[in-house]
Scaffold this motif. Structure first.
Motif, short mmCIF file in Angstrom:
data_model
loop_
_atom_site.label_atom_id
_atom_site.label_comp_id
_atom_site.label_asym_id
_atom_site.label_seq_id
_atom_site.Cartn_x
_atom_site.Cartn_y
_atom_site.Cartn_z
N ASN A 1 0.81 -1.20 0.00
CA ASN A 1 0.00 0.00 0.00
C ASN A 1 0.84 1.26 0.00
N ALA A 2 0.27 2.33 -0.62
CA ALA A 2 0.99 3.58 -0.74
C ALA A 2 0.97 4.32 0.58
N ASN A 3 1.91 5.24 0.76
CA ASN A 3 1.94 6.11 1.92
C ASN A 3 0.78 7.09 1.85
N LYS A 4 -0.02 7.17 2.93
CA LYS A 4 -1.09 8.14 2.97
C LYS A 4 -0.60 9.41 3.67
N MET A 5 -0.05 9.21 4.86
CA MET A 5 0.47 10.36 5.61
C MET A 5 1.90 10.06 6.02
N THR A 6 2.70 11.14 6.03
CA THR A 6 4.10 10.97 6.38
C THR A 6 4.45 12.02 7.43
N ALA A 7 5.08 11.59 8.51
CA ALA A 7 5.53 12.53 9.53
C ALA A 7 7.05 12.47 9.59
N ARG A 8 7.69 13.64 9.56
CA ARG A 8 9.15 13.69 9.65
C ARG A 8 9.54 14.73 10.69
N LYS A 9 10.29 14.29 11.69
CA LYS A 9 10.83 15.16 12.74
C LYS A 9 9.75 16.09 13.32
N VAL A 10 8.61 15.49 13.70
CA VAL A 10 7.53 16.29 14.26
C VAL A 10 7.81 16.58 15.73
N GLN A 11 7.69 17.85 16.10
CA GLN A 11 7.86 18.29 17.50
C GLN A 11 6.57 18.96 17.95
N VAL A 12 6.18 18.71 19.17
CA VAL A 12 5.03 19.43 19.73
C VAL A 12 5.43 20.02 21.07
N HIS A 13 5.14 21.31 21.24
CA HIS A 13 5.39 21.97 22.53
C HIS A 13 4.06 22.42 23.11
N TYR A 14 3.84 22.13 24.38
CA TYR A 14 2.74 22.75 25.13
C TYR A 14 3.35 23.80 26.01
N GLY A 15 3.30 25.06 25.59
CA GLY A 15 3.99 26.09 26.36
C GLY A 15 5.47 25.76 26.41
N THR A 16 6.01 25.47 27.59
CA THR A 16 7.43 25.15 27.70
C THR A 16 7.67 23.65 27.71
N ASN A 17 6.58 22.88 27.71
CA ASN A 17 6.73 21.43 27.81
C ASN A 17 6.90 20.82 26.41
N HIS A 18 8.00 20.11 26.21
CA HIS A 18 8.28 19.49 24.92
C HIS A 18 7.61 18.11 24.89
N ALA A 19 6.39 18.03 24.31
CA ALA A 19 5.56 16.84 24.48
C ALA A 19 5.91 15.74 23.46
N ILE A 20 6.28 16.13 22.24
CA ILE A 20 6.59 15.14 21.19
C ILE A 20 7.96 15.50 20.60
N LYS A 21 8.82 14.50 20.53
CA LYS A 21 10.19 14.79 20.09
C LYS A 21 10.54 13.92 18.88
N ASP A 22 10.82 14.58 17.75
CA ASP A 22 11.39 13.91 16.58
C ASP A 22 10.65 12.65 16.17
N VAL A 23 9.35 12.78 15.91
CA VAL A 23 8.61 11.57 15.56
C VAL A 23 8.55 11.42 14.04
N ASP A 24 8.94 10.25 13.54
CA ASP A 24 8.83 9.91 12.11
C ASP A 24 7.89 8.71 11.99
N VAL A 25 6.77 8.89 11.29
CA VAL A 25 5.84 7.77 11.12
C VAL A 25 5.30 7.82 9.69
N ASP A 26 5.06 6.65 9.10
CA ASP A 26 4.39 6.57 7.81
C ASP A 26 3.06 5.87 8.02
N GLY B 1 8.04 20.71 12.35
CA GLY B 1 8.40 19.50 11.63
C GLY B 1 7.55 19.38 10.39
N GLU B 2 7.55 18.22 9.79
CA GLU B 2 6.88 18.06 8.51
C GLU B 2 5.81 16.99 8.63
N LEU B 3 4.57 17.34 8.27
CA LEU B 3 3.47 16.37 8.30
C LEU B 3 2.78 16.43 6.94
#
Lengths: 265, 494
Positions: free
Chosen positions: A14-39, A77-79
């Motif tokens: 199957n083809a890639n539908k969504m691609t995540a590269r180096k996704v970071q999420v910050h809640y205020g000062t809290n770094h909640a998601i670090k460098d996530v890569d998922v296909d 990051g890239e989504l």
């Protein structure tokens, strides 16, 4: 029951539908998601597992920009959805969410009739030209959600009057009525009893033929039963991502092994 | 002993009972609190209540009954009125008797104060042998003015009144104290470690709560009762159909009045309608802005500012209507459009009442919209709905019962508003469609008919009660309708 681990159903082509590269999420000062890569593959069920607070729900909500409603949340990051960056300023989150639908942890039917709940999405997106088409969509979605036989005689009664399991299936029917390309499910069975859970899991397996499904779950058995791909999150990191069979039988990371065998989490 | 002093004594006895019973309960358990059925304080409160409640009951009953009993026995020795036939004569006879009793009471009080200040010698118990003229003079000298000359009968009655009052006062003190002491003794006898003091104290507290909640209900019943009897009096003097279906309102204190209700009802409903047309959209839109769009900081500034309006007295709004809105509407709208040149108009009062009601609608609706769970909004956004679609199709329907309640509350206020109407819309009862005409409402007319020196026997004053009753029925009907609407939607939306 273990048909997911049958090599014939493993979806590799199957083809890639969504691609995540180096996704970071910050809640205020809290770094909640670090460098996530998922296909996320098309027509595949992907499960996110991990202990509470590991960021799996946060990452899921990045996939249709639901985090935009939280003022302090920043995503970088890239989504990509089919090669297009969904955080591009030109992308309207409203249109994105029509393509990437969502089912929540707690059933949240609108205070409307069962019919109006399912018809809500098609109506606001103008997907139908007349009442007959809308009726057809409502009926087929309720059938897909395995709810039709229980509610077909009382489509006008309020959706909030259904039982918890029925409400969640109504929410799923509502989500698939807009014909999304990806369906995000945030612990859809956590408020349900085992029978309703089994019905929802069966439904997820059927939905796989039309959309790609991403499901967050606390139940490792559920992840093993319904998914073909599994991602294990721990403390904001994506620890391991691979075929479900491989993650559960032969994990590559010691943390994954500890979690699925019940030593952490 | 005066009433206040007596109350003080009862309270001191109650405090004593608290301490005694608490100590006795603890002693009966050998000082071990765990062997008591209730907490020691419960025994104390039980003792205090046992003292205070019977004593207060005796005191209150006495205060209510004593004047009645004395009036009856004094009235017996006053000149007997002739037996009467018709209802009217019976009424006037009763009035005369009341007046005579009032004279007796005033005379008795006068003699009391004159004697106690030492300006006059004590009068013989039955008033025999007293010099009426000298007595009147002595009373006048000590500052007691009497309506007419003192007759021997009045003096005898006054003396009887005085002696009965003195006996009553003593007996009241004695019986109240007996009740208090009996309560104290009973409480002390009852208090031992197995006695269920807490249950009895809690039963008293429950009675207190029931009494508190029945005060409001009883007041409503009382209001209805008093209005109903006066309304019936009015309808004895004026035909019912002329009142409800008459098209002319022209009260005339020399007679020949016409009390047609329709112009007043029309004025009331017209002004209410205009005020709601102002208050509902403005209030609801500002509530939606505050609840859904405004940042918390903006909200914290704007919301109190809107609520300031609710704190302005309505008479100030009336001035605003009279001085600013009225002339503005007349000069810039009514006259250019050729709709009249009246400074006071339905439009003026309606707009100003509407502004007054904005904070009611907006503040209540804002709270209700905020109470709609975030999960419903998330569900809608998750389907690709925009913010405005979510608000229109999910949030507002879910908040509807509360919003309807808020709107009806504002409506009741608009119907009952008096000051702004009398200053902004005038006092002329007219039946007209032109919103720039002066009209008036039922509440203004109620005030108008009762202002001035008139007795409560002519239809001109009694009509105020009929108006009040009608107003009561109208608002009651609106509230019932509101309850029905809210309940109907609640079944659907919760």
């Amino acid at each position: 029951m273990n048909k997911m681990q049958n090599p014939e159903t493993l979806v590799i082509a199957n083809a890639n539908k969504m691609t995540a590269r180096k996704v970071q999420v910050h809640y205020g000062t809290n770094h909640a998601i670090k460098d996530v890569d998922v296909d996320i593959l098309d027509k595949t069920v992907t499960a996110f597992i991990g202990p509470s607070g590991c960021g799996k729900s946060t990452f899921l909500r990045c996939l249709n920009r639901m985090n935009d409603t939280i003022p302090v949340c920043r995503v970088s990051g890239e989504l990509l959805l089919e090669g297009e960056n969904i955080y591009d300023p030109r992308v309207d989150p409203v249109q994105l969410r029509a393509k990437v639908g969502m089912v929540f942890q707690k059933p949240n039917p609108f205070p409307k009739s069962i019919y109006d709940n399912v018809a809500y999405g098609p109506r606001i997106h103008g997907l139908t030209r007349n009442k007959a088409e809308l009726d057809a969509i409502v009926e087929s979605c309720l059938k897909k959600a395995a709810l039709w036989n229980e509610v077909k005689d009382r489509l006008d009664s309020p959706g909030t009057g259904l039982s918890g399991g029925q409400q969640q299936r109504l929410c799923i029917a509502r989500a698939i009525a807009t014909s999304p390309e990806v369906l995000l499910m945030d612990e859809p069975c956590s408020a349900l009893d085992p029978i309703a859970t089994a019905q929802v899991e069966e439904l997820i397996d059927e939905l796989r033929s039309q959309f790609s499904v991403v499901i967050v779950t606390h139940s490792m058995q559920q992840a093993a039963r319904v998914s073909q791909k599994t991602a294990f999150f721990h403390l904001g990191h994506l620890v391991e991502f691979g075929d479900t069979g491989q993650i559960f039988t032969n994990p590559g990371d010691p943390r994954t092994e500890s979690y699925i065998s019940g030593r952490i989490g | 002993m005066s009433t206040v002093l007596l109350l003080g004594v009862v309270l001191v006895l109650a405090a004593m009972a608290f301490v005694l019973c608490r100590g006795r309960a603890l002693a009966s358990a050998g000082g071990d609190m765990r062997r008591l059925h209730s907490l020691p304080e419960a025994y104390g409160w039980h003792g205090a209540l046992m003292v205070a409640l019977p004593a207060l009951a005796v005191l209150v009953l006495w205060l209510i009954l004593q004047p009645v009993v004395i009036a009856r026995s004094v009235g017996a020795i006053l000149p007997v009125t002739t037996t009467t036939q018709t209802a009217d004569e019976a009424q006037s006879a009763q009035n005369a008797e009341e007046l005579a009793l009032m004279d007796v009471r005033r005379l008795a009080a006068g003699i009391d104060s004159a004697v106690s200040s030492g300006q006059m010698a004590e009068v013989a118990p039955d008033g025999a042998g007293a010099d009426m003229a000298a007595l009147q003079e002595a009373l006048a000298a000590s500052g007691v003015a009497l309506g007419g000359a003192i007759t021997p009968e009045t003096l005898a009655a006054a003396q009887k009144y005085r002696s009965l009052s003195a006996i009553g006062l003593t007996a009241r003190t004695v019986f109240t104290l007996i009740a208090a002491l009996a309560g104290l003794a009973a409480a002390i006898m009852l208090t031992q470690k197995d006695f269920r003091a807490r249950n009895r104290v809690e039963a008293v507290i429950k009675m207190l709560l029931i009494a508190a909640s029945s005060v409001a209900i009883l007041t409503t019943v009382g209001i209805i009762y008093s209005m109903l009897s006066e309304t019936l009096n009015f309808f004895r003097l004026y035909p019912v159909s002329d009142f409800f279906f008459g098209l002319t309102w022209s009260p005339n204190f020399r007679g020949n009045s016409e009390f047609g209700l329709i112009p007043l009802v029309w004025g009331t409903l017209y002004i209410t309608l205009i005020s709601m047309l102002v208050a509902v959209p403005l209030g609801l839109f500002s509530a939606i802005y505050l609840a859904e769009y405004a940042s918390p900081r903006t909200r914290n500034v704007i919301k109190p500012l809107i609520e300031v309006i609710a704190g302005i007295p309505t008479v100030v709004f009336g001035l605003f209507a009279l001085v600013t809105v009225g002339p503005f509407l007349r000069d810039w709208v009514a006259q250019p459009l050729g709709l009249g040149d009246s400074g006071s108009s339905v439009m003026t009062a309606g707009i100003v009442i509407g502004i007054l009601n904005i904070p009611f609608v907006s503040s209540l609706s804002d709270d209700i919209i905020n109470a709609v769970p975030q999960s419903l909004r998330d569900g809608s956004y998750g389907l690709g709905a925009t913010k405005s679609e979510t608000i229109r199709q999910v949030v507002l329907p879910a908040a509807l019962p509360g919003i309807v309640g808020a709107i009806l509350m504002a409506g009741s206020r608009a119907i009952g508003e008096t000051m702004i109407v009398s200053m902004g819309a005038g006092a002329a009862a007219k039946l007209d469609l032109n919103p720039f005409e002066a009209m008036t409402t039922m509440t203004v007319k109620i005030v108008g008919q009762l202002t001035g020196d008139t007795d409560f026997a002519s239809p001109e004053t009694l009509v105020a009660f009929a108006l009040g009753m009608t107003l009561f029925v109208i608002t009651l009907g609106l509230n019932v309708l509101a309850l029905y609407v809210v309940r109907k939607y609640r079944e659907q939306y919760e």
